[in-house]
Design a protein around this motif. Structure first.
Motif, short mmCIF file in Angstrom:
data_model
loop_
_atom_site.label_atom_id
_atom_site.label_comp_id
_atom_site.label_asym_id
_atom_site.label_seq_id
_atom_site.Cartn_x
_atom_site.Cartn_y
_atom_site.Cartn_z
N GLU A 6 0.83 -1.20 0.00
CA GLU A 6 0.00 0.00 0.00
C GLU A 6 0.86 1.26 0.00
O GLU A 6 2.01 1.24 0.46
CB GLU A 6 -0.90 0.07 1.24
CG GLU A 6 -1.83 -1.10 1.44
CD GLU A 6 -1.35 -2.02 2.52
OE1 GLU A 6 -2.19 -2.72 3.11
OE2 GLU A 6 -0.12 -2.06 2.78
N SER A 7 0.26 2.34 -0.45
CA SER A 7 0.88 3.65 -0.35
C SER A 7 -0.22 4.70 -0.30
O SER A 7 -1.36 4.42 -0.68
CB SER A 7 1.81 3.91 -1.54
OG SER A 7 1.09 3.87 -2.75
N GLY A 8 0.13 5.89 0.18
CA GLY A 8 -0.79 7.01 0.10
C GLY A 8 -1.43 7.46 1.41
O GLY A 8 -2.20 8.40 1.41
N GLY A 9 -1.14 6.80 2.50
CA GLY A 9 -1.72 7.23 3.77
C GLY A 9 -1.10 8.53 4.26
O GLY A 9 -0.17 9.06 3.66
N GLY A 10 -1.64 9.04 5.36
CA GLY A 10 -1.08 10.25 5.94
C GLY A 10 -2.05 10.97 6.83
O GLY A 10 -3.08 10.41 7.23
N LEU A 11 -1.71 12.22 7.13
CA LEU A 11 -2.53 13.06 7.99
C LEU A 11 -3.29 14.06 7.13
O LEU A 11 -2.70 14.71 6.25
CB LEU A 11 -1.64 13.81 8.99
CG LEU A 11 -2.30 14.88 9.86
CD1 LEU A 11 -3.32 14.25 10.80
CD2 LEU A 11 -1.24 15.65 10.64
N VAL A 12 -4.59 14.18 7.38
CA VAL A 12 -5.41 15.11 6.61
C VAL A 12 -6.43 15.75 7.54
O VAL A 12 -6.84 15.13 8.54
CB VAL A 12 -6.10 14.37 5.44
CG1 VAL A 12 -7.07 13.32 5.93
CG2 VAL A 12 -6.78 15.35 4.50
N GLN A 13 -6.83 16.96 7.23
CA GLN A 13 -7.84 17.64 8.03
C GLN A 13 -9.24 17.12 7.69
O GLN A 13 -9.47 16.63 6.57
CB GLN A 13 -7.79 19.14 7.79
CG GLN A 13 -6.52 19.79 8.31
CD GLN A 13 -6.56 21.30 8.17
OE1 GLN A 13 -7.34 21.86 7.42
NE2 GLN A 13 -5.70 21.98 8.94
N PRO A 14 -10.18 17.23 8.62
CA PRO A 14 -11.56 16.84 8.31
C PRO A 14 -12.07 17.57 7.07
O PRO A 14 -11.81 18.77 6.89
CB PRO A 14 -12.32 17.28 9.56
CG PRO A 14 -11.31 17.21 10.65
CD PRO A 14 -10.01 17.65 10.02
N GLY A 15 -12.74 16.82 6.22
CA GLY A 15 -13.23 17.36 4.95
C GLY A 15 -12.25 17.20 3.81
O GLY A 15 -12.61 17.45 2.65
N GLY A 16 -11.04 16.80 4.12
CA GLY A 16 -10.02 16.64 3.10
C GLY A 16 -10.11 15.32 2.35
O GLY A 16 -11.04 14.52 2.58
N SER A 17 -9.13 15.10 1.48
CA SER A 17 -9.11 13.90 0.63
C SER A 17 -7.75 13.23 0.69
O SER A 17 -6.73 13.89 0.90
CB SER A 17 -9.42 14.28 -0.83
OG SER A 17 -10.71 14.84 -0.96
N LEU A 18 -7.78 11.92 0.48
CA LEU A 18 -6.57 11.13 0.32
C LEU A 18 -6.84 10.05 -0.71
O LEU A 18 -7.99 9.63 -0.88
CB LEU A 18 -6.15 10.46 1.64
CG LEU A 18 -5.39 11.27 2.67
CD1 LEU A 18 -5.17 10.42 3.93
CD2 LEU A 18 -4.06 11.75 2.14
N ARG A 19 -5.78 9.59 -1.34
CA ARG A 19 -5.89 8.50 -2.30
C ARG A 19 -4.91 7.41 -1.91
O ARG A 19 -3.70 7.67 -1.84
CB ARG A 19 -5.60 8.99 -3.72
CG ARG A 19 -5.76 7.95 -4.80
CD ARG A 19 -5.46 8.57 -6.16
NE ARG A 19 -5.52 7.65 -7.28
CZ ARG A 19 -6.62 7.37 -7.95
NH1 ARG A 19 -7.76 7.95 -7.60
NH2 ARG A 19 -6.60 6.53 -8.97
N LEU A 20 -5.43 6.23 -1.66
CA LEU A 20 -4.60 5.07 -1.35
C LEU A 20 -4.43 4.22 -2.60
O LEU A 20 -5.35 4.10 -3.41
CB LEU A 20 -5.24 4.22 -0.25
CG LEU A 20 -5.59 4.93 1.06
CD1 LEU A 20 -6.17 3.92 2.06
CD2 LEU A 20 -4.39 5.63 1.65
N SER A 21 -3.25 3.63 -2.72
CA SER A 21 -2.98 2.72 -3.83
C SER A 21 -2.44 1.41 -3.30
O SER A 21 -1.73 1.38 -2.29
CB SER A 21 -1.98 3.34 -4.80
OG SER A 21 -2.53 4.44 -5.48
N CYS A 22 -2.76 0.34 -4.00
CA CYS A 22 -2.27 -0.99 -3.66
C CYS A 22 -1.64 -1.59 -4.91
O CYS A 22 -2.32 -1.75 -5.92
CB CYS A 22 -3.40 -1.87 -3.17
SG CYS A 22 -2.88 -3.55 -2.75
N ALA A 23 -0.36 -1.89 -4.82
CA ALA A 23 0.35 -2.51 -5.93
C ALA A 23 0.43 -4.01 -5.69
O ALA A 23 0.94 -4.44 -4.66
CB ALA A 23 1.73 -1.91 -6.08
N ALA A 24 -0.06 -4.78 -6.64
CA ALA A 24 -0.06 -6.23 -6.51
C ALA A 24 0.99 -6.85 -7.42
O ALA A 24 1.23 -6.37 -8.53
CB ALA A 24 -1.44 -6.78 -6.88
#
Length: 116
Positions: A6-24
């Motif tokens: 996996e990649s793409g986690g982190g800290l974000v404020q409420p209402g924000g966005s994040l995108r996680l990716s999974c490489a297989a």
């Protein structure tokens, strides 16, 4: 065997966005279901979103419907989780998941923290 990263986690404020990716990698041809689960502190691991290998069946947890979107990039052997309108209660370790007829596979997990 299937390996997931996996990649793409982190800290974000409420209402924000994040995108996680999974490489297989590995025996990816044997995967029939893929997706994401999460585990918050003190809680059991729960389903977030899953998708069939053909992309014809998609399932979301009620708590994320309308905010999260699962998608797949066949050319890169990855699947993604676009997370919008994030809430503090979305804070958890998110795990990439893949299932074959033989067994289930999990990534190492990526932390998502929603906090102001």
């Amino acid at each position: 065997q299937v390996q997931l990263v996996e990649s793409g986690g982190g800290l974000v404020q409420p209402g924000g966005s994040l995108r996680l990716s999974c490489a297989a990698s590995g025996s990816i041809f044997s995967i029939y279901t893929m997706g994401w689960y999460r585990q918050a502190p003190g809680k059991q691991r729960e389903l977030v979103a899953t998708m069939s290998s053909a992309g014809s069946r998609i399932n979301y947890a009620d708590s994320v419907k309308g905010r999260f979107t699962i998608s797949r990039d066949n050319a890169k052997n990855t699947w993604n989780l676009q997370m919008n309108s994030l809430k503090p209660e979305d804070t958890a370790v998110f795990y990439c998941y893949a299932a074959t007829t033989a067994m289930a596979y999990w990534g190492q997990g990526t932390q998502v923290t929603v906090s102001s």
